[in-house]
Design a protein around this motif. Structure first.
Motif, PDB file in Angstrom:
ATOM      1  N   TYR A 151       6.033  -2.500  10.089  1.00 16.02           N
ATOM      2  CA  TYR A 151       5.876  -1.894   8.766  1.00 16.02           C
ATOM      3  C   TYR A 151       5.162  -0.561   8.928  1.00 16.02           C
ATOM      4  CZ  TYR A 151       1.035  -3.360   9.309  1.00 16.02           C
ATOM      5  OH  TYR A 151      -0.242  -3.513   9.790  1.00 16.02           O
ATOM      6  N   ARG A 152       5.057   0.173   7.834  1.00 19.25           N
ATOM      7  CA  ARG A 152       4.309   1.432   7.858  1.00 19.25           C
ATOM      8  C   ARG A 152       3.416   1.486   6.630  1.00 19.25           C
ATOM      9  NH1 ARG A 152       4.052   5.258  12.150  1.00 19.25           N
ATOM     10  NH2 ARG A 152       2.617   6.833  11.371  1.00 19.25           N
ATOM     11  N   LEU A 153       2.114   1.352   6.832  1.00 16.63           N
ATOM     12  CA  LEU A 153       1.155   1.428   5.732  1.00 16.63           C
ATOM     13  C   LEU A 153      -0.246   1.497   6.311  1.00 16.63           C
ATOM     14  CD1 LEU A 153       0.695   1.388   2.646  1.00 16.63           C
ATOM     15  CD2 LEU A 153       0.391  -1.095   2.846  1.00 16.63           C
ATOM     16  N   SER A 154      -0.959   2.570   5.984  1.00 18.83           N
ATOM     17  CA  SER A 154      -2.328   2.742   6.459  1.00 18.83           C
ATOM     18  C   SER A 154      -3.322   2.249   5.410  1.00 18.83           C
ATOM     19  CB  SER A 154      -2.591   4.224   6.763  1.00 18.83           C
ATOM     20  OG  SER A 154      -3.969   4.458   6.981  1.00 18.83           O
ATOM     21  N   MET A 155      -4.475   1.834   5.862  1.00 14.94           N
ATOM     22  CA  MET A 155      -5.543   1.411   4.965  1.00 14.94           C
ATOM     23  C   MET A 155      -6.037   2.567   4.090  1.00 14.94           C
ATOM     24  SD  MET A 155      -7.305  -1.399   4.221  1.00 14.94           S
ATOM     25  CE  MET A 155      -7.485  -2.542   5.614  1.00 14.94           C
ATOM     26  N   SER A 156      -5.762   3.792   4.481  1.00 13.83           N
ATOM     27  CA  SER A 156      -6.235   4.952   3.725  1.00 13.83           C
ATOM     28  C   SER A 156      -5.352   5.306   2.540  1.00 13.83           C
ATOM     29  CB  SER A 156      -6.330   6.175   4.650  1.00 13.83           C
ATOM     30  OG  SER A 156      -5.050   6.527   5.146  1.00 13.83           O
ATOM     31  N   VAL A 157      -4.192   4.656   2.409  1.00 13.67           N
ATOM     32  CA  VAL A 157      -3.232   5.000   1.361  1.00 13.67           C
ATOM     33  C   VAL A 157      -3.745   4.574  -0.010  1.00 13.67           C
ATOM     34  CG1 VAL A 157      -0.934   4.450   0.453  1.00 13.67           C
ATOM     35  CG2 VAL A 157      -1.235   4.986   2.880  1.00 13.67           C
ATOM     36  N   ASP A 158      -3.529   5.438  -1.002  1.00 12.03           N
ATOM     37  CA  ASP A 158      -3.770   5.117  -2.410  1.00 12.03           C
ATOM     38  C   ASP A 158      -2.438   4.640  -2.967  1.00 12.03           C
ATOM     39  OD1 ASP A 158      -4.451   4.940  -5.060  1.00 12.03           O
ATOM     40  OD2 ASP A 158      -5.399   6.907  -5.171  1.00 12.03           O
ATOM     41  N   LEU A 159      -2.251   3.328  -3.000  1.00 11.90           N
ATOM     42  CA  LEU A 159      -0.950   2.739  -3.302  1.00 11.90           C
ATOM     43  C   LEU A 159      -0.827   2.466  -4.802  1.00 11.90           C
ATOM     44  CD1 LEU A 159       1.573   1.726  -1.701  1.00 11.90           C
ATOM     45  CD2 LEU A 159       0.525  -0.545  -1.729  1.00 11.90           C
ATOM     46  N   PRO A 160       0.126   3.089  -5.482  1.00  8.45           N
ATOM     47  CA  PRO A 160       0.302   2.805  -6.908  1.00  8.45           C
ATOM     48  C   PRO A 160       0.505   1.309  -7.144  1.00  8.45           C
ATOM     49  CG  PRO A 160       1.609   4.712  -6.270  1.00  8.45           C
ATOM     50  CD  PRO A 160       1.066   4.115  -4.994  1.00  8.45           C
ATOM     51  N   GLY A 161      -0.308   0.749  -8.003  1.00  6.43           N
ATOM     52  CA  GLY A 161      -0.241  -0.686  -8.275  1.00  6.43           C
ATOM     53  C   GLY A 161      -1.425  -1.444  -7.707  1.00  6.43           C
ATOM     54  N   THR A 162      -2.021  -0.931  -6.638  1.00  7.04           N
ATOM     55  CA  THR A 162      -3.197  -1.590  -6.051  1.00  7.04           C
ATOM     56  C   THR A 162      -4.379  -0.634  -5.917  1.00  7.04           C
ATOM     57  OG1 THR A 162      -2.560  -1.097  -3.767  1.00  7.04           O
ATOM     58  CG2 THR A 162      -1.727  -3.147  -4.729  1.00  7.04           C
ATOM     59  N   GLY A 163      -4.112   0.662  -5.879  1.00  3.33           N
ATOM     60  CA  GLY A 163      -5.177   1.632  -5.637  1.00  3.33           C
ATOM     61  C   GLY A 163      -5.401   1.832  -4.154  1.00  3.33           C
ATOM     62  N   ARG A 164      -6.488   2.527  -3.818  1.00  2.00           N
ATOM     63  CA  ARG A 164      -6.782   2.780  -2.404  1.00  2.00           C
ATOM     64  C   ARG A 164      -7.022   1.444  -1.711  1.00  2.00           C
ATOM     65  NH1 ARG A 164      -7.166   7.369  -0.069  1.00  2.00           N
ATOM     66  NH2 ARG A 164      -7.340   8.451  -2.077  1.00  2.00           N
ATOM     67  N   LEU A 165      -6.327   1.250  -0.590  1.00  2.00           N
ATOM     68  CA  LEU A 165      -6.243  -0.090  -0.001  1.00  2.00           C
ATOM     69  C   LEU A 165      -7.569  -0.584   0.569  1.00  2.00           C
ATOM     70  CD1 LEU A 165      -2.711   0.198   1.568  1.00  2.00           C
ATOM     71  CD2 LEU A 165      -3.425  -1.375  -0.244  1.00  2.00           C
ATOM     72  N   ALA A 166      -8.395   0.320   1.104  1.00  2.00           N
ATOM     73  CA  ALA A 166      -9.691  -0.133   1.622  1.00  2.00           C
ATOM     74  C   ALA A 166     -10.509  -0.783   0.510  1.00  2.00           C
ATOM     75  CB  ALA A 166     -10.452   1.035   2.239  1.00  2.00           C
ATOM     76  N   GLY A 167     -10.520  -0.164  -0.665  1.00  2.00           N
ATOM     77  CA  GLY A 167     -11.236  -0.742  -1.794  1.00  2.00           C
ATOM     78  C   GLY A 167     -10.580  -2.004  -2.316  1.00  2.00           C
ATOM     79  N   PHE A 168      -9.256  -2.047  -2.332  1.00  2.00           N
ATOM     80  CA  PHE A 168      -8.528  -3.242  -2.766  1.00  2.00           C
ATOM     81  C   PHE A 168      -8.873  -4.438  -1.890  1.00  2.00           C
ATOM     82  CE2 PHE A 168      -4.856  -6.034  -2.194  1.00  2.00           C
ATOM     83  CZ  PHE A 168      -4.590  -6.424  -3.507  1.00  2.00           C
TER      84      PHE A 168
END
Length: 253
Positions: free
Chosen positions: A126-143
């Motif tokens: 897959y391709r997804l970094s923890m630093s991404v601000d993902l629409p629907g969840t927000g920034r992943l580190a905080g999620f």
């Protein structure tokens, strides 16, 4: 002992094998959150601005397209999917069967998609970094920070946590300061310490391998970790404070 690892940006996609079975992953209490991230990632990856949101270049179009097929793509153990400098240095494939079992038991990989998984959990590329601000969840580190604390604390128990993560992934969970040590790598140049990211990844992978393959008991304290590290490298230890865990500094010539 628990060794925390970051994922690799690059993944080695499995060519054969059954698809992801979410219920087979470790930390099943994370599955509801994992489904939320999977759904959000699938939506984003099919949008026109997918590359911008995910923070990847146009050359990685195949990686982004894989995100649309995560429920049907072949899955493989995490230790085979994650590749790159750290995992090459860790060298799981070259371990003995006993050492491999130890790695599967003691290594946990942090992930922007899965939250946290065990080394032997079967996942697709897959391709997804923890630093991404993902629409629907927000920034992943905080999620993920809201979901990881309880399951990872239970998994760690009272043992030592050796933190080999980068800062991006360290933001998702802070182990108890009194039972953890963060691993830093410095190069000595003219008596001064400089940070070198490539060698840091490589050396953290080598340290993980050393801890998993050396004879004797696994270190149970930061001080014991320092002694084990000094079997291979020059190193020192900065003690924990009230808010920060001990810092294991490996020094490369």
């Amino acid at each position: 002992m628990l060794i925390l690892l970051p994922p690799s940006e690059g993944k080695s996609a499995a060519r054969t094998g059954g698809p992801l079975q979410l219920e087979e992953l470790h930390f099943p209490e994370l599955n509801h959150a994992r489904r939320d991230v999977l759904d959000a990632l699938r939506t984003v990856s099919g949008a026109e601005d997918a590359h911008a949101v995910l923070g990847v270049g146009a050359s990685l179009v195949e990686d982004v397209q894989r995100n649309l097929l995560l429920d049907v793509a072949p899955a493989a153990p995490a230790h085979d999917v994650y590749s790159g400098v750290l995992y090459d240095a860790l060298g799981y494939a070259g371990m003995t069967s006993v050492q491999k079992r130890r790695a599967r038991e003691q290594c946990v990989v942090m992930s922007g998609l899965w939250g946290a998984i065990a080394f032997g959990d079967r996942i697709p590329a897959y391709r997804l970094s923890m630093s991404v601000d993902l629409p629907g969840t927000g920034r992943l580190a905080g999620f993920w920070r809201k979901h990881l604390a309880a399951p990872l604390a239970r998994h760690a128990g009272t043992g030592l946590v050796v933190d080999c993560r980068s800062s991006t992934y360290a933001a998702a969970w802070a182990p108890p300061v009194h039972q953890s040590a963060a691993v830093n790598v410095f190069q000595l140049r003219n008596g001064k310490r400089t940070v070198v990211s490539h060698f840091a990844k490589h050396t953290r992978g080598e340290l993980a391998r050393h801890l998993l393959t050396r004879r004797g008991s696994a270190p149970a304290t930061p001080e014991a970790l320092l002694r084990a590290t000094r079997e291979r490298w020059a190193a020192d230890l900065r003690p924990a404070t009230a808010r920060r865990p001990a810092q294991l500094d490996i020094l490369l010539d």
